[in-house]
Write an enzyme that holds these catalytic residues in place. Structure first.
Site, PDB file in Angstrom:
ATOM      1  N   PRO A   2       0.772  -1.233   0.000  1.00 44.00           N
ATOM      2  CA  PRO A   2       0.000   0.000   0.000  1.00 44.00           C
ATOM      3  C   PRO A   2       0.806   1.287   0.000  1.00 44.00           C
ATOM      4  O   PRO A   2       1.325   1.703   1.021  1.00 44.00           O
ATOM      5  CB  PRO A   2      -0.807  -0.096   1.294  1.00 44.00           C
ATOM      6  CG  PRO A   2      -0.011  -0.979   2.199  1.00 44.00           C
ATOM      7  CD  PRO A   2       0.998  -1.693   1.384  1.00 44.00           C
ATOM      8  N   GLU A   3       0.875   1.941  -1.125  1.00 42.92           N
ATOM      9  CA  GLU A   3       1.229   3.359  -1.141  1.00 42.92           C
ATOM     10  C   GLU A   3      -0.057   4.065  -1.575  1.00 42.92           C
ATOM     11  O   GLU A   3      -1.114   3.421  -1.680  1.00 42.92           O
ATOM     12  CB  GLU A   3       2.420   3.610  -2.070  1.00 42.92           C
ATOM     13  CG  GLU A   3       3.662   2.874  -1.568  1.00 42.92           C
ATOM     14  CD  GLU A   3       4.977   3.318  -2.195  1.00 42.92           C
ATOM     15  OE1 GLU A   3       5.063   4.474  -2.642  1.00 42.92           O
ATOM     16  OE2 GLU A   3       5.914   2.506  -2.229  1.00 42.92           O
ATOM     17  N   ARG A 121      -3.097  16.711  10.060  1.00 39.92           N
ATOM     18  CA  ARG A 121      -1.663  16.403  10.033  1.00 39.92           C
ATOM     19  C   ARG A 121      -1.233  15.681   8.748  1.00 39.92           C
ATOM     20  O   ARG A 121      -0.142  15.132   8.673  1.00 39.92           O
ATOM     21  CB  ARG A 121      -1.236  15.629  11.276  1.00 39.92           C
ATOM     22  CG  ARG A 121      -1.945  14.338  11.525  1.00 39.92           C
ATOM     23  CD  ARG A 121      -1.387  13.664  12.796  1.00 39.92           C
ATOM     24  NE  ARG A 121      -2.205  12.560  13.222  1.00 39.92           N
ATOM     25  CZ  ARG A 121      -2.172  11.358  12.678  1.00 39.92           C
ATOM     26  NH1 ARG A 121      -1.366  11.114  11.678  1.00 39.92           N
ATOM     27  NH2 ARG A 121      -2.961  10.392  13.126  1.00 39.92           N
ATOM     28  N   ARG A 251      14.209   3.978   6.330  1.00 42.42           N
ATOM     29  CA  ARG A 251      13.759   3.009   5.323  1.00 42.42           C
ATOM     30  C   ARG A 251      14.896   2.781   4.333  1.00 42.42           C
ATOM     31  O   ARG A 251      15.824   3.574   4.252  1.00 42.42           O
ATOM     32  CB  ARG A 251      12.533   3.542   4.570  1.00 42.42           C
ATOM     33  CG  ARG A 251      11.403   4.017   5.460  1.00 42.42           C
ATOM     34  CD  ARG A 251      10.791   2.885   6.267  1.00 42.42           C
ATOM     35  NE  ARG A 251      10.228   1.855   5.422  1.00 42.42           N
ATOM     36  CZ  ARG A 251       9.048   1.957   4.802  1.00 42.42           C
ATOM     37  NH1 ARG A 251       8.318   3.031   4.942  1.00 42.42           N
ATOM     38  NH2 ARG A 251       8.609   0.974   4.047  1.00 42.42           N
TER      39      ARG A 251
END
Length: 262
Positions: A2-3, A121, A251
């Site tokens: 999931p992006e 946010r 990452r």
DNA sequence: GCCGAATGCCCAA
DNA sequence: TGGGCCTTCGGCG
């Protein structure tokens, strides 16, 4: 999985399959039992994606929030649906459709103030029409953090994950360690547009394939299964030099330091 | 069968 | 900054 493209694809699909219908909601695994029983039997009125978040609005005003995290996954079945297999946090069914959710970071009901706080946010979502490039650029330009870190910060811009980060920077010819405040406006514009195009392709293809069918810069068609320029690779697809692999912003970053200058 | 990695993100220190 | 959490899958025996 999931992006941002995944979530927008899911929003389109779930809107088509489930919205406007009365939904039978269960939590076969039991961990969302309370929420499921509140939603069960209600009309689903809308499904919306924002960055990597999904929101389901129900007739009674309840809002279901889903965030897949790294492992979360949806599966679709036609009715009659199979017996739940594995850990199913959520199952949503109509008379014809069934959608299963496993492994999400978040599957919860949100109050209006919590929803507002969450959206507040999140930076502009590259896949939304109203996304403000200027707003993201202001944040980038004012930051001494690296571009690689900034792209994964969902409060700067939302929807980009680790694959699109590496691929977007590569195609834009930008080095991941460039600092935000070192970047020129036109470079950011190029990066933004590249990422928007990649994410849109991802929504259409339902997967991340950033290499083009025929890439002028590389001069050949991708080989079978070849989907990226640098992500997960050992050699650069364009120039053949070794890909540098390192930790950036917690990452794994992939970049070709021949093609991506500082 | 076990182990590590994976397209994410939060929290405590 | 490191650990934790959520789950699946492929590689290794």
């Amino acid at each position: 999985m999931p992006e941002g493209h995944t979530l927008h694809r899911l929003a389109l699909d779930h809107r088509k399959w489930l919205a406007g219908e009365v939904i039978h909601v269960t939590s076969p695994q039991g961990r969302f039992q309370g929420g499921a029983s509140v939603l069960d039997g209600q009309l689903l009125t809308s499904v919306e994606a924002w960055g990597k978040h999904l929101f389901y609005r129900f007739e009674g005003g309840e809002l279901l929030h889903v965030h897949l995290g790294l492992f979360g996954r949806f599966r679709r079945h036609r009715q009659p649906a199979p017996e739940p297999r594995g850990q199913l946090r959520l199952r949503m069914e109509t008379s014809t459709e069934c959608v299963d959710l496993s492994g999400p970071t978040a599957c919860e009901l949100l109050e209006p103030d919590e929803h507002a706080a969450l959206l507040a946010r999140l930076g502009p979502d590259l896949l939304r029409e109203d996304a403000s490039r200027q707003q993201a650029w202001k944040r980038v330009k004012a930051s001494s953090r690296s571009l690689g870190a900034l792209l994964l910060d969902q409060s700067v811009l939302s929807g980009v994950g680790n694959v699109y980060r590496a691929e977007g920077l590569f195609v834009s010819g930008l080095h991941p360690e460039l600092r935000g405040d070192e970047l020129e406006s036109r470079d950011f514009t190029r990066l933004w547009k590249t990422l928007v195009g990649m994410l849109q392709d991802g929504v259409r293809d339902r997967k991340i394939i950033t290499v083009k069918h025929f890439d002028q810069a590389v001069g050949r068609k991708p080989r079978r299964g070849e989907r990226t320029y640098v992500y997960g690779r050992r050699e650069c697809r364009r120039c053949g030099d070794s890909i540098r692999v390192w930790e950036l912003g917690s990452r794994t970053m992939y970049a070709c330091e021949t093609c991506q200058r500082r």
